[in-house]
Design an enzyme around this catalytic site. Structure first.
Site, PDB file in Angstrom:
ATOM      1  N   HIS A 134      -0.377 -37.963  53.673  1.00 16.91           N
ATOM      2  CA  HIS A 134      -0.499 -38.525  52.249  1.00 16.91           C
ATOM      3  C   HIS A 134      -1.807 -39.459  52.129  1.00 16.91           C
ATOM      4  CE1 HIS A 134       2.950 -36.454  50.609  1.00 16.91           C
ATOM      5  NE2 HIS A 134       3.815 -37.006  51.580  1.00 16.91           N
ATOM      6  N   GLN A 182      10.154 -35.371  61.236  1.00 20.06           N
ATOM      7  CA  GLN A 182      10.792 -36.167  60.151  1.00 20.06           C
ATOM      8  C   GLN A 182      11.658 -35.270  59.600  1.00 20.06           C
ATOM      9  OE1 GLN A 182       6.844 -37.653  58.079  1.00 20.06           O
ATOM     10  NE2 GLN A 182       8.548 -38.785  57.536  1.00 20.06           N
ATOM     11  N   GLU A 187      13.867 -35.265  56.440  1.00 17.17           N
ATOM     12  CA  GLU A 187      13.632 -35.611  54.930  1.00 17.17           C
ATOM     13  C   GLU A 187      13.861 -34.573  53.797  1.00 17.17           C
ATOM     14  OE1 GLU A 187       9.511 -36.941  54.669  1.00 17.17           O
ATOM     15  OE2 GLU A 187       8.770 -35.391  55.607  1.00 17.17           O
ATOM     16  N   ASP A 244      11.259 -38.928  50.344  1.00 13.84           N
ATOM     17  CA  ASP A 244      11.443 -37.486  50.074  1.00 13.84           C
ATOM     18  C   ASP A 244      12.760 -37.259  50.476  1.00 13.84           C
ATOM     19  OD1 ASP A 244       9.027 -36.548  49.429  1.00 13.84           O
ATOM     20  OD2 ASP A 244       8.229 -36.588  51.591  1.00 13.84           O
TER      21      ASP A 244
END
Length: 275
Positions: free
Chosen positions: A48, A159, A161, A187
């Site tokens: 991101h 991750q 999420e 998220d």
């Protein structure tokens, strides 16, 4: 070999505090890396954030490792998610850039976690290819020394999420070669049908977060979480999290500008630049 502050913190079983790099450029990365002696790691965000995976990550890593023994560990989050089949080449780019660790977003199954491990380790521990003429230089060692050291020193992070990742967390945590389960509370909240943290997660999401922490530790893995303030980070460290993001470059800059400008006009800064 250049320093690896995150690995040292893990071995000392003390919380490792870090910062997120969202803005591009070697000079920005260097400023963040030398901002505090309490900084164990920095995450160059190619998902991101605005740093390109190649050559942007390599240039930022070079700026960070150039600080020598005072440098925090330079880590890279790759852009591809667990819903994609394109993570292999991105892991290769991140590690060839000299990253001390790689973070792969949205891992939902043990099978995908095993694939990430394989792509992050040289044979016989995995299937990572060797060939970059630059990687070992970032580590301050020879190519032969890098081949011997990389499998034991590269930190593999995934991750948790997604709802599927939460459902499979026990199996994911059990995967050999995964070093860190990293909780992405934003998220994670959205995938579970809750609003994003503001600044703390919904109580129901907090229960899930604590379960992920327990699952990671039960399998001998470290657990990390993304925070947005020092106060929040202190709370998470007291809960037993091993690796904690404290702030980001863009967030810290905006917060400092708002605070100082508010003081200049005799007011008080608030979140969202409201005085």
């Amino acid at each position: 070999m250049t320093s690896h502050a995150l690995l040292q913190a893990f071995k000392a079983t003390k919380p490792a505090f870090g910062a997120w790099i969202t803005l591009p450029g070697a000079l920005n990365a260097r400023v963040v890396a030398q901002s505090s002696p309490h900084l164990s790691w920095v995450m160059i965000d190619c998902e991101h954030g605005l740093t390109s995976l190649n050559p942007g990550a390599a240039e930022s890593i070079q700026a960070i490792t150039g600080l020598g023994s005072n440098a925090p560990s330079a880590l890279v989050r790759i852009p591809a998610t667990g819903f994609s089949q394109s993570t292999s080449w991105q892991i290769k780019y991140a590690l060839d850039a000299g990253a001390r660790g790689v973070l792969v977003p949205m891992i939902s199954t043990a099978e995908k976690a095993k694939e990430v491990v394989s792509d992050s380790r040289f044979p016989p521990g995995g299937r990572r290819g060797f060939g970059s003429p630059f990687t070992h230089g970032h580590w301050g060692i020879t190519a032969a020394e890098y081949l011997k050291a990389a499998n034991d020193h590269v930190i593999v992070m995934i991750q948790i999420e997604t709802k599927e990742g939460v459902d499979n967390v026990e199996q994911i945590a059990a995967v050999d070669g995964i070093d860190v389960l990293f909780i992405g509370p934003y998220d994670l909240s959205l995938c579970l049908g809750y609003p994003p943290p503001s600044p703390d997660p919904h109580p129901d999401v907090e229960v899930v977060i604590q379960n992920i922490l327990k699952a990671a530790h039960s399998k001998g893995k470290k657990c990390a979480i993304y925070c947005t303030s020092g106060k929040q980070s202190l709370k998470r460290s007291q809960e037993g999290f091993d690796m904690i993001n404290v702030t980001s470059d863009s967030g810290a800059m905006a917060e400092s500008l708002a605070s100082n400008l508010a003081a200049a006009v005799g007011g008080e800064s608030q979140t969202g630049f409201r005085y």
